[in-house]
Design an enzyme around this catalytic site. Structure first.
Site, PDB file in Angstrom:
ATOM      1  N   CYS A 102      -4.730   2.284  -3.572  1.00 22.72           N
ATOM      2  CA  CYS A 102      -3.460   2.823  -3.042  1.00 22.72           C
ATOM      3  C   CYS A 102      -2.307   1.852  -3.281  1.00 22.72           C
ATOM      4  O   CYS A 102      -1.414   1.708  -2.426  1.00 22.72           O
ATOM      5  CB  CYS A 102      -3.558   3.163  -1.563  1.00 22.72           C
ATOM      6  SG  CYS A 102      -4.790   4.393  -1.207  1.00 22.72           S
ATOM      7  N   ASP A 142       3.336  -3.984   8.254  1.00 21.75           N
ATOM      8  CA  ASP A 142       2.056  -3.320   8.021  1.00 21.75           C
ATOM      9  C   ASP A 142       0.977  -4.379   8.278  1.00 21.75           C
ATOM     10  O   ASP A 142       0.736  -5.253   7.448  1.00 21.75           O
ATOM     11  CB  ASP A 142       2.006  -2.798   6.583  1.00 21.75           C
ATOM     12  CG  ASP A 142       0.657  -2.178   6.257  1.00 21.75           C
ATOM     13  OD1 ASP A 142      -0.286  -2.331   7.064  1.00 21.75           O
ATOM     14  OD2 ASP A 142       0.540  -1.552   5.189  1.00 21.75           O
ATOM     15  N   LYS A 180     -10.471  -0.082  10.725  1.00 23.08           N
ATOM     16  CA  LYS A 180     -10.584  -1.343   9.977  1.00 23.08           C
ATOM     17  C   LYS A 180     -10.910  -2.509  10.910  1.00 23.08           C
ATOM     18  O   LYS A 180     -10.962  -3.656  10.480  1.00 23.08           O
ATOM     19  CB  LYS A 180      -9.278  -1.637   9.237  1.00 23.08           C
ATOM     20  CG  LYS A 180      -8.972  -0.657   8.098  1.00 23.08           C
ATOM     21  CD  LYS A 180      -7.730  -1.096   7.352  1.00 23.08           C
ATOM     22  CE  LYS A 180      -7.143  -0.012   6.472  1.00 23.08           C
ATOM     23  NZ  LYS A 180      -7.941   0.290   5.297  1.00 23.08           N
ATOM     24  N   GLN A 231      -4.198  -5.337   7.375  1.00 27.48           N
ATOM     25  CA  GLN A 231      -5.156  -6.332   6.891  1.00 27.48           C
ATOM     26  C   GLN A 231      -5.013  -7.656   7.634  1.00 27.48           C
ATOM     27  O   GLN A 231      -5.604  -8.652   7.227  1.00 27.48           O
ATOM     28  CB  GLN A 231      -4.999  -6.541   5.370  1.00 27.48           C
ATOM     29  CG  GLN A 231      -5.246  -5.299   4.537  1.00 27.48           C
ATOM     30  CD  GLN A 231      -6.712  -4.824   4.583  1.00 27.48           C
ATOM     31  OE1 GLN A 231      -7.615  -5.549   4.983  1.00 27.48           O
ATOM     32  NE2 GLN A 231      -6.939  -3.581   4.173  1.00 27.48           N
ATOM     33  N   HIS A 237       0.873  -1.172   0.000  1.00 21.45           N
ATOM     34  CA  HIS A 237       0.000   0.000   0.000  1.00 21.45           C
ATOM     35  C   HIS A 237       0.916   1.230   0.000  1.00 21.45           C
ATOM     36  O   HIS A 237       2.003   1.191   0.582  1.00 21.45           O
ATOM     37  CB  HIS A 237      -0.828  -0.054   1.291  1.00 21.45           C
ATOM     38  CG  HIS A 237      -1.916   0.954   1.418  1.00 21.45           C
ATOM     39  ND1 HIS A 237      -1.670   2.279   1.676  1.00 21.45           N
ATOM     40  CD2 HIS A 237      -3.260   0.829   1.349  1.00 21.45           C
ATOM     41  CE1 HIS A 237      -2.831   2.930   1.769  1.00 21.45           C
ATOM     42  NE2 HIS A 237      -3.808   2.065   1.559  1.00 21.45           N
TER      43      HIS A 237
HETATM   44  C1  LIG Z   1      -2.345  -2.830   3.745  1.00 20.98           C
HETATM   45  C2  LIG Z   1      -2.701  -1.425   4.158  1.00 20.98           C
HETATM   46  N1  LIG Z   1      -1.746  -0.621   4.627  1.00 20.98           N
HETATM   47  C3  LIG Z   1      -2.002   0.641   5.005  1.00 20.98           C
HETATM   48  C4  LIG Z   1      -3.264   1.163   4.913  1.00 20.98           C
HETATM   49  C5  LIG Z   1      -3.491   2.566   5.358  1.00 20.98           C
HETATM   50  O1  LIG Z   1      -4.429   2.620   6.395  1.00 20.98           O
HETATM   51  P1  LIG Z   1      -4.941   4.031   6.911  1.00 20.98           P
HETATM   52  O2  LIG Z   1      -5.461   4.755   5.705  1.00 20.98           O
HETATM   53  O3  LIG Z   1      -6.009   3.693   7.891  1.00 20.98           O
HETATM   54  O4  LIG Z   1      -3.782   4.718   7.510  1.00 20.98           O
HETATM   55  C6  LIG Z   1      -4.301   0.366   4.404  1.00 20.98           C
HETATM   56  C7  LIG Z   1      -5.637   0.924   4.228  1.00 20.98           C
HETATM   57  O5  LIG Z   1      -6.343   0.614   3.286  1.00 20.98           O
HETATM   58  C8  LIG Z   1      -4.012  -0.964   4.029  1.00 20.98           C
HETATM   59  O6  LIG Z   1      -4.957  -1.777   3.553  1.00 20.98           O
END
Ligand SMILES: Cc1ncc(COP(=O)(O)O)c(C=O)c1O
Length: 438
Positions: free
Chosen positions: A394, A228, A254, A231, A151
């Site tokens: 993203c 990260d 989430k 998910q 992401h």
């Molecule tokens: C794998 C992953 N990393 C990072 C993020 C970023 O999360 P946030 O926008 O809540 O900071 C997301 C959000 O979709 C994600 O799915």
């Protein structure tokens, strides 16, 4: 629609939730009773943001009605009660991932947590944090390793850190089935590597990455590991100590919590040696006109007035998830994920990205409908009350690798039923005929 069952070898050990339990769980989520465009809402966008059970909504409201106050500094009763609730939530969220409370830093989301680590390291490279922070200094010749499936939140902060320090950014490529090319990882992670940052589970592919293997490669290289866990933490049991990662991030919104709250986990000795990212009130011991001394973690990273009601409500969300059982949630979503993939693969003109049916994945699937733009797909489904996500999610470099500009993603959570999946699959089967694509 074909009936799909997860192969026994892919089924997590715990008994999964089932349709009856998911239907009961749905009653706790007011929004899931809504009608959208004349249809009952089928919510398949929890990968972007999840819905909130009544207990979470009430926890936030109750905080404002009974305890609203800034934390830590007040001598009055409300301030003490607010501080207790805020710190209790930290204990709960820490326990949820097997971390100590002082290893839990509140952030506004996962993105901020990743930026916090990257900017703290770039401050160390400027000499901030003194000799304790020397081990975080990067420079020319050092390498930061990410993966091609990240992401943007776990890519751009490292691009910035590389730019600021002269380090080089490298990445582990993705194979055609949406897995990491591990033979390349072994070559890429080497003695120059200082940081290995990767997602536990991909928000596009659904792939669950081999954390243990990547951590052992990073350890061999003497590199820090940043996970990260956006998910994974909401969807499966995650034990940061067992995984032995140095840092992990995730977002409250989430995992049934409110927006505006996220978590950075960091090993205590590392957090306490790192220079701060944001500075200001609430994170200092002594300040003179030209100098400041900082509190230990986590306060050193929590500058300014905090997201208090959000943290408290996230604590309630964690209680709800724990009571339901993370292993059972994971097992249920794995079943739903397989049902999604097998169903999609059986529809002509659909290309599912990520692990094929029968291979392990989290409960989401992204796909391309040949000849129809994902935004049209999203609108077509929305007309039938079905909420999915469209676009590059993203993850532009990943889409480029897949030869696509965008995809449509259906993502599940504990409140989804097989009826949701079947309604979605039936609607998807109608997309190409509706748009007249042969
Ligand atoms: C794998 C992953 N990393 C990072 C993020 C970023 O999360 P946030 O926008 O809540 O900071 C997301 C959000 O979709 C994600 O799915």
């Amino acid at each position: 629609m074909p009936v799909v069952t997860t192969p026994a070898n892919l089924r997590p050990a715990a008994a999964a939730l089932d349709d009856n339990e998911a239907r009961r769980i749905r009653n706790d989520f007011p929004v899931l009773g809504e009608q959208v465009n004349g249809h009952p809402l089928v919510y398949l966008d929890s990968g972007a943001t999840s819905q909130n059970p009544t207990c979470v909504l009430e926890a936030e409201q109750e905080f404002y009605e009974q305890r609203n106050s800034a934390v830590h500094r007040g001598a009055h009763t409300l301030a003490v009660a607010a501080t207790e609730a805020f710190e209790d939530a930290r204990v709960k969220v820490g326990g949820f991932i097997n971390a100590q409370p002082d290893e839990v830093v509140w952030t506004s989301n996962a993105t901020e947590g990743l930026n916090l680590v990257a900017y703290s390291f770039s401050n160390a490279a400027l000499g901030r944090g003194g000799s304790a922070a020397e081990k975080f200094r990067l420079g020319a010749g050092d390498e930061i390793v990410v993966t091609e499936m990240e992401h943007h939140a776990n890519l751009i902060p490292w691009q910035e850190l590389a730019f600021r320090t002269g380090a080089t950014l490298r990445w582990i490529p993705v194979d055609d089935d949406g897995g990491l090319r591990l033979e390349e990882a072994e070559k890429i992670i080497g003695e120059r590597t200082r940081i290995v940052a990767f997602s536990h589970a991909s928000n596009v592919l659904g792939t669950i990455n081999p954390v243990n293997l990547l951590v052992s490669l990073a350890r061999r290289a003497g590199a820090y590991v940043v996970l990260d866990a956006c998910q994974s933490v909401p969807h499966m049991p995650v034990d940061v100590k067992a995984l032995d990662v140095d840092f992990a991030v995730f977002s409250g919104h989430k995992m049934l919590g409110p927006t505006g709250i996220g978590v950075l986990y960091g090993k205590s000795d590392l957090l306490n040696a790192m220079p701060p990212f944001l500075t200001g009130g609430s994170m200092i011991t002594t300040v003179t006109m030209d100098h400041a001394e900082y509190l230990p973690a986590p306060q050193r990273f929590e500058a300014g007035t905090q997201r208090i009601s959000q943290a408290v409500a996230l604590g309630t969300a964690v209680d709800y998830l724990t009571e339901t059982g993370m292993s059972r949630i994971h097992a249920w979503e794995s079943e739903l994920g397989q049902r999604l993939v097998e169903g999609l693969e059986s529809i002509q003109g659909i290309r599912v990205v990520g692990p094929p049916a029968g291979m392990e994945r989290i409960g989401l699937a992204s796909f391309d409908v040949q000849g129809v733009h994902s935004h049209d797909v999203g609108q077509f489904l929305d007309d039938q009350g079905i909420a999915v996500r469209v676009g590059h999610h993203c993850a532009q470099p990943l889409h480029r690798r897949l030869g696509l500009v965008s995809t449509t993603r259906a993502s599940t959570y504990l409140y989804n039923t097989t009826e949701d999946i079947d309604a979605f699959l039936a609607a998807v089967a109608g997309i190409r005929p509706f748009f007249g694509v042969k």
